[in-house]
Design a protein around this motif. Sequence first.
Motif, PDB file in Angstrom:
ATOM      1  N   MET A   1     -21.458  97.011  13.676  1.00  0.00           N
ATOM      2  CA  MET A   1     -20.719  96.053  14.482  1.00  0.00           C
ATOM      3  C   MET A   1     -20.754  94.705  13.764  1.00  0.00           C
ATOM      4  O   MET A   1     -21.780  94.314  13.238  1.00  0.00           O
ATOM      5  N   ILE A   2     -19.612  94.016  13.801  1.00  0.00           N
ATOM      6  CA  ILE A   2     -19.548  92.699  13.180  1.00  0.00           C
ATOM      7  C   ILE A   2     -19.304  91.639  14.256  1.00  0.00           C
ATOM      8  O   ILE A   2     -18.789  91.937  15.329  1.00  0.00           O
ATOM      9  N   GLU A   3     -19.676  90.420  13.947  1.00  0.00           N
ATOM     10  CA  GLU A   3     -19.401  89.292  14.827  1.00  0.00           C
ATOM     11  C   GLU A   3     -17.954  88.853  14.599  1.00  0.00           C
ATOM     12  O   GLU A   3     -17.398  89.039  13.513  1.00  0.00           O
ATOM     13  N   THR A   4     -17.341  88.260  15.605  1.00  0.00           N
ATOM     14  CA  THR A   4     -15.944  87.859  15.473  1.00  0.00           C
ATOM     15  C   THR A   4     -15.745  86.823  14.378  1.00  0.00           C
ATOM     16  O   THR A   4     -14.691  86.797  13.752  1.00  0.00           O
ATOM     17  N   ASN A   5     -16.748  86.010  14.114  1.00  0.00           N
ATOM     18  CA  ASN A   5     -16.583  85.023  13.053  1.00  0.00           C
ATOM     19  C   ASN A   5     -16.586  85.660  11.660  1.00  0.00           C
ATOM     20  O   ASN A   5     -16.349  84.977  10.669  1.00  0.00           O
ATOM     21  N   LYS A   6     -16.832  86.953  11.584  1.00  0.00           N
ATOM     22  CA  LYS A   6     -16.770  87.696  10.317  1.00  0.00           C
ATOM     23  C   LYS A   6     -15.548  88.620  10.253  1.00  0.00           C
ATOM     24  O   LYS A   6     -15.318  89.293   9.262  1.00  0.00           O
ATOM     25  N   ALA A   7     -14.757  88.659  11.329  1.00  0.00           N
ATOM     26  CA  ALA A   7     -13.631  89.600  11.394  1.00  0.00           C
ATOM     27  C   ALA A   7     -12.572  89.299  10.336  1.00  0.00           C
ATOM     28  O   ALA A   7     -12.131  90.204   9.607  1.00  0.00           O
ATOM     29  N   LYS A   8     -12.153  88.054  10.228  1.00  0.00           N
ATOM     30  CA  LYS A   8     -11.123  87.696   9.250  1.00  0.00           C
ATOM     31  C   LYS A   8     -11.599  87.979   7.834  1.00  0.00           C
ATOM     32  O   LYS A   8     -10.873  88.568   7.031  1.00  0.00           O
ATOM     33  N   GLN A   9     -12.821  87.583   7.540  1.00  0.00           N
ATOM     34  CA  GLN A   9     -13.382  87.822   6.205  1.00  0.00           C
ATOM     35  C   GLN A   9     -13.439  89.323   5.911  1.00  0.00           C
ATOM     36  O   GLN A   9     -13.102  89.762   4.810  1.00  0.00           O
ATOM     37  N   THR A  10     -13.848  90.108   6.880  1.00  0.00           N
ATOM     38  CA  THR A  10     -13.923  91.560   6.705  1.00  0.00           C
ATOM     39  C   THR A  10     -12.547  92.141   6.411  1.00  0.00           C
ATOM     40  O   THR A  10     -12.380  92.949   5.494  1.00  0.00           O
ATOM     41  N   LEU A  11     -11.549  91.719   7.165  1.00  0.00           N
ATOM     42  CA  LEU A  11     -10.188  92.198   6.950  1.00  0.00           C
ATOM     43  C   LEU A  11      -9.683  91.776   5.573  1.00  0.00           C
ATOM     44  O   LEU A  11      -9.074  92.578   4.852  1.00  0.00           O
ATOM     45  N   GLU A  12      -9.927  90.536   5.189  1.00  0.00           N
ATOM     46  CA  GLU A  12      -9.498  90.063   3.858  1.00  0.00           C
ATOM     47  C   GLU A  12     -10.152  90.876   2.751  1.00  0.00           C
ATOM     48  O   GLU A  12      -9.499  91.238   1.765  1.00  0.00           O
ATOM     49  N   GLU A  13     -11.435  91.186   2.895  1.00  0.00           N
ATOM     50  CA  GLU A  13     -12.141  91.994   1.900  1.00  0.00           C
ATOM     51  C   GLU A  13     -11.555  93.403   1.828  1.00  0.00           C
ATOM     52  O   GLU A  13     -11.395  93.965   0.740  1.00  0.00           O
ATOM     53  N   MET A  14     -11.204  93.965   2.982  1.00  0.00           N
ATOM     54  CA  MET A  14     -10.598  95.302   2.994  1.00  0.00           C
ATOM     55  C   MET A  14      -9.236  95.291   2.292  1.00  0.00           C
ATOM     56  O   MET A  14      -8.890  96.231   1.566  1.00  0.00           O
TER      57      MET A  14
ATOM     58  N   THR B   1       0.572  88.371   9.530  1.00  0.00           N
ATOM     59  CA  THR B   1       1.998  88.149   9.706  1.00  0.00           C
ATOM     60  C   THR B   1       2.679  88.295   8.355  1.00  0.00           C
ATOM     61  O   THR B   1       2.291  87.633   7.389  1.00  0.00           O
ATOM     62  N   ILE B   2       3.661  89.182   8.305  1.00  0.00           N
ATOM     63  CA  ILE B   2       4.415  89.434   7.084  1.00  0.00           C
ATOM     64  C   ILE B   2       5.814  88.862   7.298  1.00  0.00           C
ATOM     65  O   ILE B   2       6.480  89.205   8.271  1.00  0.00           O
TER      66      ILE B   2
ATOM     67  N   GLU C   1       6.188  86.913   1.845  1.00  0.00           N
ATOM     68  CA  GLU C   1       4.782  86.511   1.852  1.00  0.00           C
ATOM     69  C   GLU C   1       4.117  87.063   3.106  1.00  0.00           C
ATOM     70  O   GLU C   1       4.780  87.562   4.000  1.00  0.00           O
ATOM     71  N   PHE C   2       2.787  86.949   3.126  1.00  0.00           N
ATOM     72  CA  PHE C   2       2.065  87.259   4.364  1.00  0.00           C
ATOM     73  C   PHE C   2       0.866  86.347   4.483  1.00  0.00           C
ATOM     74  O   PHE C   2       0.431  85.738   3.507  1.00  0.00           O
ATOM     75  N   GLU C   3       0.371  86.244   5.702  1.00  0.00           N
ATOM     76  CA  GLU C   3      -0.801  85.409   5.937  1.00  0.00           C
ATOM     77  C   GLU C   3      -1.693  86.075   6.977  1.00  0.00           C
ATOM     78  O   GLU C   3      -1.251  86.934   7.738  1.00  0.00           O
ATOM     79  N   ILE C   4      -2.940  85.643   6.983  1.00  0.00           N
ATOM     80  CA  ILE C   4      -3.914  86.122   7.952  1.00  0.00           C
ATOM     81  C   ILE C   4      -4.493  84.905   8.652  1.00  0.00           C
ATOM     82  O   ILE C   4      -4.927  83.966   7.979  1.00  0.00           O
ATOM     83  N   GLU C   5      -4.460  84.943   9.976  1.00  0.00           N
ATOM     84  CA  GLU C   5      -5.024  83.834  10.749  1.00  0.00           C
ATOM     85  C   GLU C   5      -5.867  84.389  11.885  1.00  0.00           C
ATOM     86  O   GLU C   5      -5.563  85.452  12.418  1.00  0.00           O
ATOM     87  N   GLN C   6      -6.893  83.649  12.230  1.00  0.00           N
ATOM     88  CA  GLN C   6      -7.677  83.974  13.415  1.00  0.00           C
ATOM     89  C   GLN C   6      -7.844  82.697  14.207  1.00  0.00           C
ATOM     90  O   GLN C   6      -8.240  81.659  13.657  1.00  0.00           O
ATOM     91  N   GLU C   7      -7.508  82.770  15.502  1.00  0.00           N
ATOM     92  CA  GLU C   7      -7.604  81.573  16.332  1.00  0.00           C
ATOM     93  C   GLU C   7      -7.844  81.943  17.780  1.00  0.00           C
ATOM     94  O   GLU C   7      -7.561  83.050  18.213  1.00  0.00           O
ATOM     95  N   GLU C   8      -8.364  80.992  18.510  1.00  0.00           N
ATOM     96  CA  GLU C   8      -8.544  81.152  19.947  1.00  0.00           C
ATOM     97  C   GLU C   8      -7.180  80.942  20.609  1.00  0.00           C
ATOM     98  O   GLU C   8      -6.423  80.055  20.226  1.00  0.00           O
TER      99      GLU C   8
END
Length: 145
Positions: free
Chosen positions: A1-14, A89-90, A137-144
Motif C-alpha cells: 500500500m502506498i500513501e497518496t502523496n506517493k501516488a503521482k510519483q509511483t505512476l510517473e515511475e511506472m 490528460t492526453i 502532449e500529456f500531463e499528470i496532475e494530482q490535486e485536491e
Amino acid sequence: MIETNKAKQTLEEMLQEANVRFEEPDCVQIWEVFKKFSDIKVNCSDDAMLFQSGVYDFTGEDLFSLGYVRQFIFEVDGEYDHMEQLEITIYFRPNQELEQFEANLWTNDCNSKKEFFHLVENMKEFQIPIEKFIPIEFEIEQEEV
C-alpha cells in the motif's frame, strides 16, 4: 500500500519503466500503465476511476483531451473529509470529428473494475481518437478537489 502523496510519483515511475515518451505519447501504452496502477492499493477510505473525453480549455486553449482519472476519497472519524484526483490528460488538436466525442464513465457506474475497463476500451470516444489522431502532449496532475 502506498500513501497518496506517493501516488503521482509511483505512476510517473511506472510510465518511465514502460518507456512512455512525454513528447510522443502513446495513448494505449499510457492506458495499460494506468490499468496496472489501478491495482496498487492507496491509503484512503475509498477510490474510484473516471474516463473522460471532450474538448475543454484546461490549458487556456480549447483542446480535445482523454482523461484517465483515479479519485481518492478520505474520511476522518467515519465522515467525509476530502478528495484528491490523480489524472493523466492526453491532449489533441481539436477538429470537427473529435468535437463529437464527449464522454464520462465512472467505475461507480459499473459492476466491477474489469467491466469499467472493458466498457472504456469499447467506447468510440476512446477508440477513434487513439486510432485516427496523434496526441500533442500529456500531463499528470494530482490535486485536491
